[in-house]
Design a protein around this motif. Structure first.
Motif, mmCIF file in Angstrom:
data_model
loop_
_atom_site.group_PDB
_atom_site.id
_atom_site.type_symbol
_atom_site.label_atom_id
_atom_site.label_comp_id
_atom_site.label_asym_id
_atom_site.label_seq_id
_atom_site.Cartn_x
_atom_site.Cartn_y
_atom_site.Cartn_z
ATOM 1 N N GLY A 234 -8.288 -1.482 -3.286
ATOM 2 C CA GLY A 234 -8.784 -0.114 -3.237
ATOM 3 C C GLY A 234 -9.333 0.323 -4.572
ATOM 4 N N ILE B 156 -4.924 5.317 3.738
ATOM 5 C CA ILE B 156 -4.774 3.862 3.786
ATOM 6 C C ILE B 156 -5.302 3.358 5.118
ATOM 7 C CG2 ILE B 156 -3.165 1.926 3.710
ATOM 8 C CD1 ILE B 156 -1.160 3.841 2.282
ATOM 9 N N CYS C 129 0.850 -1.217 0.000
ATOM 10 C CA CYS C 129 0.000 0.000 0.000
ATOM 11 C C CYS C 129 0.875 1.254 0.000
ATOM 12 C CB CYS C 129 -0.896 0.019 1.237
ATOM 13 S SG CYS C 129 -2.291 -1.105 1.185
ATOM 14 N N MET D 140 -5.136 0.849 -8.048
ATOM 15 C CA MET D 140 -4.670 -0.540 -8.158
ATOM 16 C C MET D 140 -4.139 -0.847 -9.559
ATOM 17 S SD MET D 140 -4.946 -1.901 -5.159
ATOM 18 C CE MET D 140 -4.792 -3.663 -5.470
ATOM 19 N N LEU E 52 -7.058 3.018 -0.066
ATOM 20 C CA LEU E 52 -6.461 1.675 -0.086
ATOM 21 C C LEU E 52 -6.726 1.013 1.267
ATOM 22 C CD1 LEU E 52 -2.986 2.413 -1.754
ATOM 23 C CD2 LEU E 52 -4.892 1.151 -2.793
#
Ligand code: KE4
Length: 428
Positions: free
Chosen positions: A281, A238, A125, A286, A263
């Motif tokens: 995500g 994230i 991530c 991605m 994410l």
């Protein structure tokens, strides 16, 4: 007949071949003293050690065992999958089914990639956020743990709002300096950080409910604030849901709090106990991943058929049993019992719970961040931990961890636990 236990003999041997005698530091009991026991087997909510002791387990292999240990549906799924092969390194049906399930269940996830641990998930991530934004700085929070990623094993540096400092040997200062560590639940510090560094921040990474300093819940509106400030400054959000994902709700914290991170890191429950992680995500982010995009990420065993089959079986069983509402009932039952015990024993310790995740801080200070958590009386916790262990209840061997109730715990297990907790508190 040697009075030395088999666990002790095994630990002596383990230390000859494995650093610290363990494959992960927290298992060494350094936070509580004494030596770890060695497990022989685990089933349901109980574990048996090699010396024949059995105990009610609230560690649940650190989260994956949401159905309890060795659920039959997982055993059968792994057995059936293994008959056709244990690893392929080739696209297979299981990984597509898992990807579709995650995208259907987790509100913000449009595309997902499987990896083999939570660490790999958060590491990926961070790299993806840096690749997508073209920025380098990461913001994390004191007390949050995201696996042993170089960029995230960082403590608040002097002048916390500028540079972090390595929280482990072996991490270059230059890496740590790209990570800003802020106090959790502190909006003023967050706003000051973004006012100064917003233009260079690739992402905030946060445990959606921090559970690696004990369980520290967000103040009302705090997660929303993280979402707003990242959007305002063009940074990503994230959510590290490695622990909370598929546990606090079918769709994790982001379903409960109605917040859409960019994410999400996942793990633990989705492997049914086998090695697994995942990150997912927004599709536009991605799709930056190789082979389509310029951000490289890979893994020999990613999408392993046994881990996928185990995870799918576990998740589908949870759905079939309406597991999340049942875990809430069990969690409330435990909470009522523990609060009753605290009242009876006159201990004003701080109890926190979300669903089947709980923590009792041995402090009279309400806990909203790591500094508060560190006011806990660790000597008292150590005595409590060992009393409970000797009386058949296994809690995490550290004040700074979170407990887990599984679908396999019953009212009688919780009642027995409350009895032992009461005796242990009275014995302090
Ligand atoms: P793993 O690499 O251990 O699979 O996952 C790292 C990780 C990432 N994010 C969160 C929120 C986590 O809780 C973890 C790992 N959790 C610890 C328990 N606190 C694992 C236990 C251990 O380190 O042995």
């Amino acid at each position: 007949m040697s009075s030395e236990t088999l666990s002790s003999k095994l630990f002596t041997k383990a230390k000859q071949y494995i650093p610290g005698g363990v494959n992960s530091p927290v298992r060494a009991f350094r936070n509580v003293g004494g030596e770890p026991f060695f497990v022989r087997r685990a089933k349901g909510c109980r574990i048996w050690d090699v010396d024949g002791r059995d105990m009610i387990d609230y560690v649940g292999t650190w989260g994956p065992a949401i159905l309890g240990h060795a659920p039959q549906c997982v055993i059968d799924a792994v057995h059936n999958a293994a008959k056709d092969g244990v690893s392929f390194g080739i696209p297979n049906i299981y990984e597509v089914e898992m990807a579709q399930l995650i995208c259907e269940w987790v509100p913000s996830v449009e595309k997902v990639r499987m990896v083999n641990s939570g660490t790999e998930a958060t590491m990926s991530c961070v790299r993806l956020a840096r690749g997508f934004t073209g920025r380098d700085r990461i913001v994390k929070f004191d007390g949050c743990y995201h696996g042993h990623v170089d960029a995230l094993l960082v403590a608040a540096g002097s002048g916390a709002l500028t540079h972090g400092k390595p929280d482990s040997a072996g991490i270059p200062k230059s890496y740590a300096e790209l990570t800003t560590v802020l106090p959790y639940n502190d909006v003023a510090a967050l706003e000051e950080c973004f006012a100064k560094q917003g233009h260079e921040i690739a992402a905030i990474i946060v445990e959606s409910y921090p559970a690696n300093a004990g369980l520290i819940l967000p103040q009302p509106g705090y997660l929303q604030k993280l979402r707003e400030i990242t959007l305002k400054h063009g940074a990503l959000l994230i959510f590290d849901e490695v622990m909370t994902g598929f546990r606090v709700a079918k769709g994790g914290v982001q379903e409960v709090e109605k917040i859409m991170p960019d994410l999400t890191a996942m793990g633990k429950v989705i492997g049914g106990g086998l090695p697994v992680g995942a990150f997912g995500g927004r599709a536009e982010i991605m799709d930056m991943l190789a082979p389509d995009g310029p951000v490289y990420q890979a893994g020999t065993l990613s999408g392993n058929p046994l881990a996928m089959a185990a995870g799918l079986a576990q998740l589908r069983e949870m759905e079939k049993q309406h597991g999340w509402s049942h875990l809430e009932k069990l969690g409330k039952m435990m909470e009522d019992a523990v609060l009753e015990v605290l009242k009876k024993t006159g201990r004003n310790y701080q109890w926190y719970r979300t669903g089947s995740m709980f923590c009792l801080f041995f402090t009279e200070t309400p806990v909203h961040n790591l500094t508060d958590a560190k006011t806990s009386d660790l000597a008292a916790f150590r005595k409590f931990f060992h009393y409970c262990l000797e009386h058949g209840v296994y809690f995490a061997p550290s004040q700074f961890e979170t407990g887990f109730i599984s679908m396999a715990h019953g009212p009688h297990d919780l009642a027995k636990t409350a009895e032992v907790v009461q005796e242990a508190l009275l014995a302090l």
